[in-house]
Structure formats: C-alpha cells, structure tokens
Design an enzyme around this catalytic site. Structure first.
Site, mmCIF file in Angstrom:
data_model
loop_
_atom_site.group_PDB
_atom_site.id
_atom_site.type_symbol
_atom_site.label_atom_id
_atom_site.label_comp_id
_atom_site.label_asym_id
_atom_site.label_seq_id
_atom_site.Cartn_x
_atom_site.Cartn_y
_atom_site.Cartn_z
ATOM 1 N N ASP A 80 -2.942 3.212 8.407
ATOM 2 C CA ASP A 80 -1.987 2.366 7.696
ATOM 3 C C ASP A 80 -0.569 2.915 7.819
ATOM 4 O O ASP A 80 -0.362 4.107 8.090
ATOM 5 C CB ASP A 80 -2.337 2.295 6.207
ATOM 6 C CG ASP A 80 -3.579 1.461 5.933
ATOM 7 O OD1 ASP A 80 -4.224 1.009 6.896
ATOM 8 O OD2 ASP A 80 -3.907 1.272 4.747
ATOM 9 N N ASP A 81 0.393 2.030 7.554
ATOM 10 C CA ASP A 81 1.803 2.382 7.322
ATOM 11 C C ASP A 81 2.621 2.662 8.573
ATOM 12 O O ASP A 81 3.796 3.012 8.465
ATOM 13 C CB ASP A 81 1.945 3.572 6.360
ATOM 14 C CG ASP A 81 1.477 3.244 4.956
ATOM 15 O OD1 ASP A 81 1.068 2.095 4.715
ATOM 16 O OD2 ASP A 81 1.505 4.147 4.093
ATOM 17 N N HIS A 133 -0.030 -5.093 7.549
ATOM 18 C CA HIS A 133 -0.026 -4.327 6.291
ATOM 19 C C HIS A 133 1.169 -4.743 5.421
ATOM 20 O O HIS A 133 1.695 -3.942 4.662
ATOM 21 C CB HIS A 133 0.006 -2.834 6.607
ATOM 22 C CG HIS A 133 -0.440 -1.945 5.474
ATOM 23 N ND1 HIS A 133 -1.556 -2.191 4.701
ATOM 24 C CD2 HIS A 133 0.093 -0.782 4.994
ATOM 25 C CE1 HIS A 133 -1.703 -1.239 3.810
ATOM 26 N NE2 HIS A 133 -0.706 -0.368 3.949
ATOM 27 N N HIS A 137 5.254 -3.296 2.419
ATOM 28 C CA HIS A 137 4.209 -2.541 1.720
ATOM 29 C C HIS A 137 4.214 -2.874 0.218
ATOM 30 O O HIS A 137 4.250 -2.013 -0.644
ATOM 31 C CB HIS A 137 4.385 -1.037 1.911
ATOM 32 C CG HIS A 137 3.130 -0.257 1.615
ATOM 33 N ND1 HIS A 137 2.814 0.214 0.351
ATOM 34 C CD2 HIS A 137 2.104 0.128 2.408
ATOM 35 C CE1 HIS A 137 1.662 0.862 0.390
ATOM 36 N NE2 HIS A 137 1.210 0.814 1.629
ATOM 37 N N HIS A 224 -3.513 7.637 7.612
ATOM 38 C CA HIS A 224 -2.148 7.156 7.812
ATOM 39 C C HIS A 224 -1.540 7.893 8.999
ATOM 40 O O HIS A 224 -1.622 9.127 9.074
ATOM 41 C CB HIS A 224 -1.306 7.400 6.557
ATOM 42 C CG HIS A 224 -1.814 6.684 5.341
ATOM 43 N ND1 HIS A 224 -2.882 7.146 4.607
ATOM 44 C CD2 HIS A 224 -1.405 5.537 4.747
ATOM 45 C CE1 HIS A 224 -3.117 6.309 3.603
ATOM 46 N NE2 HIS A 224 -2.236 5.328 3.662
#
Length: 257
Positions: A80-81, A133, A137, A224
């Site tokens: 993620d991210d 995503h 965020h 991540h």
C-alpha cells in the site's frame, strides 16, 4: 500380567511418538480426497513444508522439478501507499531478481509526484497487479459518497492513463469500505489476512517474524513500499516462504479461484 505390561508399553510408545513428532501447522494442501498432501511443520522454531509420506521438503522437490506450481500453496504479497521514488524501485529490483509477482495499491497523489508514473509503468511491465488506494488516502466511511467516489475515480483515471488498462481492484484505506459505492464504481475491495503493522516499526526482524509465523495458504499479506525497513523485510519474507514451498501470486489469482 503379560497383556497388562504390553498395554503399558503401548501407551508409553504412543506418548513417546506424540512427544517426538513435530507440531503440524495450519494451511496444509490437500488432495482430492481431503487427505493432507503437503504438511507444514515446525521443528525447533524452523518451518518447512514436506510432501506427505516421503519426508521430502517442498523446496527440495521444487528445485528438483518434481512438483508443479499448481501443487504449491499460494499466498499474495501486497503493498500500500506507493509509489515511492526511493524505496519502490529497490523492491521491484528484488522481486524481479526472485521472479515474484506482487500487488500494488497506489495513492493517486503519489503517482503524480515527480517521475513516479514511470514506476507505475515498470510495475505493469514486470507483471505486477496494480490497484487503487484512493487519491488522498482518505477513510472513505468518514466522507460523503460523492467525495469517496471521486477519490476512487480520480485515481482509477490516473492509473488507466498510464497503463491503458481498467482498474479492477482497490484497497480501502484502514480496511473500511462503503457498500453503496459498488453500484457507482466497479472495483472489487481487497482486504488482508496478515498484517505485521510494518508502518509502526523499523525493526526488520520483527516484521519478518510476524509474517512467517502467522502465514497460511491463501493468505494476503499487507506491507507498505514507502519504508526502507518494509522493503528489506518483504524480500526476506519472500526468501523464507519460498524455501518453505509457498508460491507468491497476485491477489486476483487468489480471489478468482
């Protein structure tokens, strides 16, 4: 008396076998009859996967070409991210070296930063799955449906403009999803089953141990790619779990089976 002594001896032998037999972990592969085909066992803190009945480790069998990829227990590595200009390329280098495919859930504003669009192109070219995503965020259950929709759509549009492909999967930040959105935007929300909380620590050993201890077949691992420690941990996780016989796949391969 003789039968009584034989009974005592039998009980003793059964107890001895129970003490000496390594613990069997969950997540074993089964054959069509439901019999365990591969067993993941723990012995003195080391996990290895063995083929039932012949005592050979899955890693050794795989190296010898005696098993097919279909027989290996599958798990998915997700990040993620990203994309992150510093750490994502290092991760991609390591995954390419190991011929491992992963799934990346991208933040829209991170894609637009610097030359990060080139990283997204590389992810696609090297066979990884790219998902959404949101753009900022945001926790989409805390904003209006319209705002949540725009967060997802904007990032979908950015990704599609780079890859030329529609976005089919997304990971809602914090794992919170609005069911009403499914009628407006056609993406499948993807959560996770193993979370080492890598964002909360720079201790690589801690991240690795949490994952390899908890993981089972068909698990989805959350990491991540915006942290150096997470990237280091991810590559060690791949090496350790492949040695145990696991096969890394993208999440669509798990979800669509």
């Amino acid at each position: 008396m003789k039968r009584w002594l034989q009974g005592i001896f039998l009980v003793y032998m059964l107890m001895l076998i129970g003490i000496c037999t390594p613990k069997t972990a969950a997540g074993n592969v089964q054959n069509d009859t439901g019999e365990a085909f591969y067993l993941t066992i723990e012995n003195n803190g080391i996990h290895e996967t063995y083929r039932h009945g012949d005592g050979q480790s899955l890693a050794a069998l795989d190296a010898a070409g005696e098993i097919s990829s279909k027989e290996r227990p599958k798990i998915a590595l997700t990040f993620d991210d990203g994309p992150n200009a510093v750490h994502t390329p290092v991760l991609l280098d390591g995954l390419k070296e190991r011929d491992v495919k992963a799934t990346f859930f991208l933040i829209g504003k991170n894609i637009e930063a610097g030359n990060n669009a080139e990283i997204v192109k590389r992810e696609l070219e090297e066979g990884h799955l790219i998902g959404n995503h949101t753009y900022n965020h945001v926790e989409i259950t805390r904003v209006s449906n319209d705002t949540a929709y725009q967060e997802i759509k904007k990032t979908n549009d950015i990704i599609t403009a780079i890859t030329g492909e529609p976005v089919e999967y997304m990971r809602p930040p914090f794992g919170l999803w609005q069911k009403d959105l499914e009628q407006r935007i056609h993406v499948l929300p993807v959560l996770w089953t193993v979370d080492p909380l890598d964002w909360a620590t720079e201790n690589v050993d801690e991240i690795v141990n949490k994952v390899v201890t908890d993981v089972e077949e068909n698990d989805i691992i959350l990491l991540h790619d915006c942290y150096k420690s997470s990237v280091k941990a991810a590559l060690r996780i791949v090496d350790l779990l492949e040695a145990e016989g696991y096969q890394f796949v993208t999440v669509d391969e798990l979800l669509l089976e």
